[in-house]
Design a protein around this motif. Structure first.
Motif, short mmCIF file in Angstrom:
data_model
loop_
_atom_site.label_atom_id
_atom_site.label_comp_id
_atom_site.label_asym_id
_atom_site.label_seq_id
_atom_site.Cartn_x
_atom_site.Cartn_y
_atom_site.Cartn_z
N LEU A 16 -33.42 -40.00 -83.34
CA LEU A 16 -32.34 -39.14 -83.81
C LEU A 16 -31.26 -39.96 -84.52
O LEU A 16 -31.27 -41.19 -84.48
N LEU A 30 -40.07 -27.75 -86.92
CA LEU A 30 -38.77 -27.85 -87.57
C LEU A 30 -38.65 -29.16 -88.36
O LEU A 30 -38.05 -29.21 -89.43
N SER A 71 -38.57 -31.19 -93.25
CA SER A 71 -37.11 -31.31 -93.15
C SER A 71 -36.58 -32.48 -93.99
O SER A 71 -35.38 -32.75 -93.99
N SER A 90 -33.94 -35.11 -92.89
CA SER A 90 -32.54 -34.72 -92.68
C SER A 90 -32.21 -34.44 -91.21
O SER A 90 -31.05 -34.21 -90.87
N LEU A 91 -33.22 -34.47 -90.34
CA LEU A 91 -32.98 -34.16 -88.93
C LEU A 91 -33.26 -35.33 -87.99
O LEU A 91 -32.81 -35.33 -86.84
N GLU A 107 -26.65 -20.49 -93.75
CA GLU A 107 -25.71 -20.78 -92.66
C GLU A 107 -26.47 -21.26 -91.41
O GLU A 107 -26.06 -22.22 -90.75
N LEU A 108 -27.58 -20.59 -91.12
CA LEU A 108 -28.35 -21.00 -89.93
C LEU A 108 -29.02 -22.35 -90.13
O LEU A 108 -29.08 -23.17 -89.21
N GLN A 109 -29.49 -22.59 -91.35
CA GLN A 109 -30.10 -23.89 -91.63
C GLN A 109 -29.05 -25.00 -91.43
O GLN A 109 -29.34 -26.05 -90.87
N GLY A 138 -26.50 -24.81 -89.50
CA GLY A 138 -26.26 -24.89 -88.05
C GLY A 138 -27.27 -25.80 -87.37
O GLY A 138 -26.91 -26.59 -86.48
N ILE A 139 -28.51 -25.70 -87.79
CA ILE A 139 -29.55 -26.57 -87.22
C ILE A 139 -29.28 -28.02 -87.59
O ILE A 139 -29.35 -28.92 -86.75
N LYS A 140 -28.98 -28.22 -88.86
CA LYS A 140 -28.65 -29.59 -89.31
C LYS A 140 -27.52 -30.18 -88.44
O LYS A 140 -27.62 -31.33 -87.99
N ALA A 177 -26.67 -29.42 -85.41
CA ALA A 177 -27.10 -29.66 -84.03
C ALA A 177 -27.85 -30.99 -83.92
O ALA A 177 -27.78 -31.67 -82.89
N PHE A 178 -28.56 -31.37 -84.97
CA PHE A 178 -29.35 -32.60 -84.93
C PHE A 178 -28.58 -33.81 -85.47
O PHE A 178 -28.82 -34.93 -85.04
N LEU A 229 -31.51 -31.15 -99.81
CA LEU A 229 -31.77 -29.80 -99.28
C LEU A 229 -30.63 -28.81 -99.55
O LEU A 229 -30.81 -27.82 -100.22
N PHE A 230 -29.44 -29.09 -98.98
CA PHE A 230 -28.34 -28.11 -99.10
C PHE A 230 -27.34 -28.51 -100.18
O PHE A 230 -27.04 -29.67 -100.34
#
Lengths: 455, 455
Positions: free
Chosen positions: A170, A194, A198, A201-202, A434-436, A438-440, A442-443, A454-455
């Protein structure tokens, strides 16, 4: 900068660090056109999980961005360096740790080259299907990062379907295990999936458990010539509608066929408007090809030529594999798009692409994983001509817009990276984005992993 | 409570709300044993996406937990009500919206029953593989929530592999679209897969795009008797190692065989220690069965009986499908476990389970999706006997511990729900659990969706 190097050196052997700017510059970008790349502060080539952890701990402590890389064969700029980043190249972690014919799994480090793994499992009667065009160079880690596809997908699916479990470092250096070594498993959210696609990016994938299949019989192919791309797409629909399961179903348009002939004297039919290649790795491929040949004729094929043997099939396959390199010789530069539409809309996609080429006065060759509805329009242009470059970029965008309009996606297998990040927002919509994010968060709460992608 | 009902009524027809406590109580739990269930405040049966959005907006406004439900055939308590919750039953949203033979997709609402979809696509020459034992009752939405498996998985995989895209109502009532209608697509993180198996804890699935396959030939099966479970597991390993691709590979131990005979007079061989069922839906199943029969004999099978025709095969399949109901008749209660190990460890898992049964003085029947290494040890016990109940629970836990020790997972296909949530933490570890919780927070910051499940 000095603090960064000093700290990195404390946990890495000298040969794992590259600081010579001439050399680090060569790690700045992947194979995508039109994607900016920054200047890395340092390139690190770790050989162990602990070394990767050390790099990430250092990056977190000093708030330095990290760009993970495989063989940099990607086509979206996802592996491009950002200014002052640590380029984390996983190519030295290239061991195949285990292959189990009973469990039908392989356990590998991320730097293993796709072809190396394919051959190793092949020797045991097994098959690792994902076969991106770059398979002789690209790494499994890169394939996982971009969820790579290939020619096999119409029957065997993409990389995502072969990743069972991962070991991931991580952003803060902690180690995460996801997934499983088992055929099935539903314990908690699917973090493995997931990570696939990715784009680094995670987290940093340092080990992967991959699913294998029994090796199928060698495939036998046919080539069919059509008087129009629409007729070829009609054949694709008929083939799939009738329940056939080809191991390959590819389309090359006239521009592509001519480019391949010009580059490699392949002897493909110059006068064709569209060439369809179809293969089967079934117990009786000749029978399947005969049935498909009839469907092609019913759709208007002017000629259907089944390969006599595996060698002839391989030659046809080689022609298809040469398509992108061949189109790259048409003009000084290319932009390779990767729009995937429902296969029932493939005809509309290819026709629309031709109209876009005409509108902008450009040469756009189309080759397609036709069975998947996945087209690769290749915009060929002179990059020294600003106006043609502008038109190329504009046509590229119109092709993506057309794909979305037809119910498709902006990327079937190449990923988003830098190239398509503005388009990702259009495809996902506000809520999805927004959810994507949010995941980013969190990691990778500090946003250190492959920023700006990506974003 | 009154405020909740008043607000719900403002956006729902009267028949969509059930408040009679006798009726709502019948929605309190799924088919899992040993899982507490609370008392719902109300049961809502919406018929449209807008109605689901209204329910979620109401729940968010009033901070009321929501428990989504399908047919409540689950085996982990994931659909059990919590006190004062809104039970959100999706069974009335049961329309098949589209089936496309060319694109090989179906678009469905969540309340469609698995068997209904299977038959509808079958009429068009298509195949939707996932076939949990409850397929005549369970819904697609429930299958997605639990990532259901079935007998087909050894060849065709689990539900997750057939979900291409979703429409989801989020906790706050907003609508999210994930995934695609296309064969391939890698735009952003794979949110679709994240929802599959999330047990309603991230959002309410209101529409799904499912992948279909061409309908294979009808399968032909054989039954093989073995003098020990170990010998049968050895045969399983040989079959998979030799590269066979059976469409079904199931194991029933002696306890299970006897229970099936007792319930349904199936005429299975009473004296066998383990019965292996193997089927192929290949072009030449008889040839494949002959090869597998030889491998069974090489592993010590005392008798190998290939079915003469599809009808005889179906009978064998029926015996396997009766296994769980039959084991439920052995004593007054059962606990069905669902441990999946690498198939090379299947023998150790089954032997270890027998040792656990002996240690606790219990009857534990084992049926297994042997080809996947997925065992269903069924602990049979008298629930009115506190000591036997305690031993049953203890054995259940030891079986999961054994599964993890053998490199497996605590759940191959039934999910975590309430039943295994303490065990999920053991399987995932601290880092994994933290990230899973981070995802939960990103989707459901108020923790309203199916609280108390999974974590």
């Amino acid at each position: 900068m000095d603090a960064l190097l000093e700290r990195l050196r404390a946990g890495l052997p000298a040969e794992a660090l590259i600081t010579d700017p001439d050399v680090t510059a060569s790690y700045a970008h992947d194979m995508a056109s039109f994607c900016d790349a920054g200047t890395p502060a340092v390139v690190v080539l770790p050989r162990s999980v602990e070394e990767v952890q050390h790099v990430m701990r250092t990056a977190t402590a000093l708030r330095v961005p990290v760009v993970p890389q495989g063989a940099r064969t990607g086509l979206s700029g996802a592996a491009n360096a950002s200014d002052g980043c640590i380029v984390l190249s996983l190519v030295k972690m290239d061991r195949i740790l285990e292959i189990s014919p009973v469990d039908r799994i392989a356990v590998v480090e991320p730097g293993v080259v796709n072809a190396t793994l394919s051959r190793a499992v092949g020797e045991l009667g097994l098959y690792y299907p994902p076969d991106p065009s770059s398979w002789e160079m690209c790494t499994i880690g890169g394939n996982i990062g971009t969820a790579s596809g290939g020619l096999c997908c119409v029957k065997y699916g993409v990389t995502a379907e072969y990743v069972l479990g991962l070991e991931v470092v991580l952003a803060d250096g902690r180690l995460l295990n996801t997934g499983r070594r088992t055929a099935k498993g539903v314990a908690g959210y699917d973090l493995t999936r997931l990570f696939v696609g990715s784009e680094g990016s995670l987290g940093i994938v340092v080990k992967a458990v991959l699913a294998l299949r029994p090796r199928p019989p060698q495939q036998l192919a046919l080539a069919a010539e059509f008087p129009s791309a629409a007729a070829a797409c009609d054949a694709v629909c008929r083939i799939m509608e009738r329940g056939h399961t080809p191991s390959l179903l590819e389309l090359m348009d006239r521009t592509t066929v001519r480019a391949v002939n010009a580059m490699a004297s392949m002897g493909l039919p110059e006068s064709t408007e569209a060439l369809l290649l179809c293969a089967f790795d079934t117990p009786d491929p000749a029978a399947d090809l005969a049935a498909v040949g009839e469907l092609c004729k019913a759709s208007g094929a002017t000629e259907v030529v089944p390969a006599d043997d595996v060698a002839e099939s391989e030659l046809l396959l080689q022609a298809r594999r040469s398509a992108l390199p061949a189109l790259e010789t048409v003009k000084s530069a290319t932009m390779i798009d990767d729009v995937c539409v429902p296969r029932s809309r493939l005809g509309a996609m290819i026709e629309g692409t031709a109209a876009i080429a005409e509108k902008f006065g450009l040469t756009i060759g189309v080759c397609a994983h036709a069975g998947d509805g996945n087209t690769h329009p290749v915009v060929c242009f002179d990059h020294t001509d600003p106006d043609e470059s502008r038109r190329a970029r504009a046509s590229f965008d119109e092709i993506m817009a057309l794909g979305l309009e037809l119910g498709g996606t902006i990327t079937g297998e190449h990923g988003v990276g830098v190239l398509k990040k503005e388009w990702l927002a259009r495809e996902l919509g506000e809520v999805g984005l927004e959810l994507q994010r949010g995941i980013k968060s969190a990691f990778d709460p500090l946003g250190l992993l492959n920023p700006g992608k990506l974003f």
